[in-house]
Design a protein around this motif. Sequence first.
Motif, PDB file in Angstrom:
ATOM      1  N   CYS A 238      29.585  51.665  33.116  1.00  0.00           N
ATOM      2  CA  CYS A 238      30.007  51.094  34.403  1.00  0.00           C
ATOM      3  C   CYS A 238      29.237  49.798  34.668  1.00  0.00           C
ATOM      4  N   SER A 239      29.790  48.966  35.526  1.00  0.00           N
ATOM      5  CA  SER A 239      29.140  47.705  35.910  1.00  0.00           C
ATOM      6  C   SER A 239      29.732  47.278  37.248  1.00  0.00           C
ATOM      7  N   LYS A 240      29.086  46.314  37.882  1.00  0.00           N
ATOM      8  CA  LYS A 240      29.605  45.831  39.170  1.00  0.00           C
ATOM      9  C   LYS A 240      31.012  45.254  38.991  1.00  0.00           C
ATOM     10  N   GLU A 241      31.236  44.604  37.848  1.00  0.00           N
ATOM     11  CA  GLU A 241      32.555  43.991  37.584  1.00  0.00           C
ATOM     12  C   GLU A 241      33.640  45.075  37.455  1.00  0.00           C
ATOM     13  N   ARG A 242      33.296  46.158  36.756  1.00  0.00           N
ATOM     14  CA  ARG A 242      34.289  47.237  36.582  1.00  0.00           C
ATOM     15  C   ARG A 242      34.597  47.900  37.920  1.00  0.00           C
ATOM     16  N   VAL A 243      33.565  48.081  38.742  1.00  0.00           N
ATOM     17  CA  VAL A 243      33.775  48.703  40.051  1.00  0.00           C
ATOM     18  C   VAL A 243      34.606  47.774  40.939  1.00  0.00           C
ATOM     19  N   GLU A 244      34.392  46.454  40.806  1.00  0.00           N
ATOM     20  CA  GLU A 244      35.206  45.485  41.565  1.00  0.00           C
ATOM     21  C   GLU A 244      36.689  45.660  41.241  1.00  0.00           C
ATOM     22  N   LYS A 245      36.985  45.844  39.948  1.00  0.00           N
ATOM     23  CA  LYS A 245      38.387  46.045  39.552  1.00  0.00           C
ATOM     24  C   LYS A 245      38.957  47.300  40.202  1.00  0.00           C
ATOM     25  N   ALA A 246      38.122  48.335  40.304  1.00  0.00           N
ATOM     26  CA  ALA A 246      38.576  49.584  40.934  1.00  0.00           C
ATOM     27  C   ALA A 246      38.851  49.360  42.418  1.00  0.00           C
ATOM     28  N   ILE A 247      37.983  48.574  43.070  1.00  0.00           N
ATOM     29  CA  ILE A 247      38.197  48.289  44.513  1.00  0.00           C
ATOM     30  C   ILE A 247      39.483  47.476  44.690  1.00  0.00           C
ATOM     31  N   ILE A 248      39.670  46.464  43.828  1.00  0.00           N
ATOM     32  CA  ILE A 248      40.878  45.633  43.919  1.00  0.00           C
ATOM     33  C   ILE A 248      42.137  46.491  43.737  1.00  0.00           C
ATOM     34  N   SER A 249      42.036  47.493  42.855  1.00  0.00           N
ATOM     35  CA  SER A 249      43.208  48.326  42.553  1.00  0.00           C
ATOM     36  C   SER A 249      43.660  49.184  43.735  1.00  0.00           C
ATOM     37  N   ILE A 250      42.785  49.390  44.740  1.00  0.00           N
ATOM     38  CA  ILE A 250      43.211  50.226  45.884  1.00  0.00           C
ATOM     39  C   ILE A 250      44.111  49.456  46.847  1.00  0.00           C
ATOM     40  N   GLY A 251      44.173  48.112  46.678  1.00  0.00           N
ATOM     41  CA  GLY A 251      45.134  47.329  47.451  1.00  0.00           C
ATOM     42  C   GLY A 251      44.516  46.581  48.630  1.00  0.00           C
ATOM     43  N   SER A 252      45.193  45.511  49.010  1.00  0.00           N
ATOM     44  CA  SER A 252      44.661  44.612  50.037  1.00  0.00           C
ATOM     45  C   SER A 252      44.569  45.274  51.411  1.00  0.00           C
ATOM     46  N   LYS A 253      45.475  46.195  51.698  1.00  0.00           N
ATOM     47  CA  LYS A 253      45.458  46.848  53.019  1.00  0.00           C
ATOM     48  C   LYS A 253      44.150  47.623  53.221  1.00  0.00           C
ATOM     49  N   GLU A 254      43.764  48.392  52.190  1.00  0.00           N
ATOM     50  CA  GLU A 254      42.520  49.180  52.271  1.00  0.00           C
ATOM     51  C   GLU A 254      41.298  48.267  52.365  1.00  0.00           C
TER      52      GLU A 254
END
Length: 291
Positions: A238-254
């Motif tokens: 895991c890394s901050k970059e990978r977690v960022e991708k996970a956050i982005i994947s939940i969508g702009s509304k969230e």
Amino acid sequence: MGDYIVRASAANTQIRAFAAVTTDLVEEARRRHETSPVATAALGRLMTGAAMMGSMMKNPTDILTIQIKCSGPIGGLTVTADSQGDVKGYVFDPNVMLPPKNGKLDVGGALGQGVMTVIKDMGLKEPYSGQTILQTGEIAEDLTYYFATSEQVPSSVGLGVLMEGDNTVRCAGGFIVQVMPFIEDEVLNKLEQNIQNIQSVTSMLDNGHTPEEMLAQVLEGLDLEITDTMPTKFCCNCSKERVEKAIISIGSKEIQSMIEEGKDIEVKCHFCNTAYNYSVDELKELLKKSR
């Protein structure tokens, strides 16, 4: 000597075998997840099995995942391993506590009834997936059953985790022995006799036996040949970059609703419990990327 896996053959390639000492990686998992003794034993056994199964795969990019979903208080476990001996995992409820059963940690009671799924991602279009019903919840027996039913490879799996009085890991490890279709009856009979007579994995490890010495007992009189050894360790990518991708994947509304709360957020990796923090400004940057 750190944790390592041994690969071997015996009886002129009629048997292939693997053994490992995993004390450090199981202690690392316990420390990261702050697991109870019975959760440590369950996770440690599954990680040990997965580390050896990962070492059976050929390509550097191959990934093995074992998921257990169960009715017991532990809820489930997920472990992944690669072909280089790197392994990581977590339990759904790390705090589960149960009284001992027959003087031992009650892993079977923690798991209860359930299903084990083994997924091998070997870079093909579809990953291989095999699923079996838990037989005992003790994990070694469940993996033995998985090999026999899903892969049609008669196997014997031994796994063990022994705890200290302060709930740290005293020793951990295991073995997997598999017989080839062309095995001779007398070789199989000798192997079965050996397996009936050996001490438990935890006893062997606690007596200072190395993986090589464990296999020497399991395969006594069967011309054991060690083919190679490899290190194994707890390792999360895991890394901050990978977690960022996970956050982005939940969508702009969230992401927008997180920003409106006006607070920093913390995201933890399931596998290694590392925490990643994101400020409101960082969330605003991620919101731009999500659109």
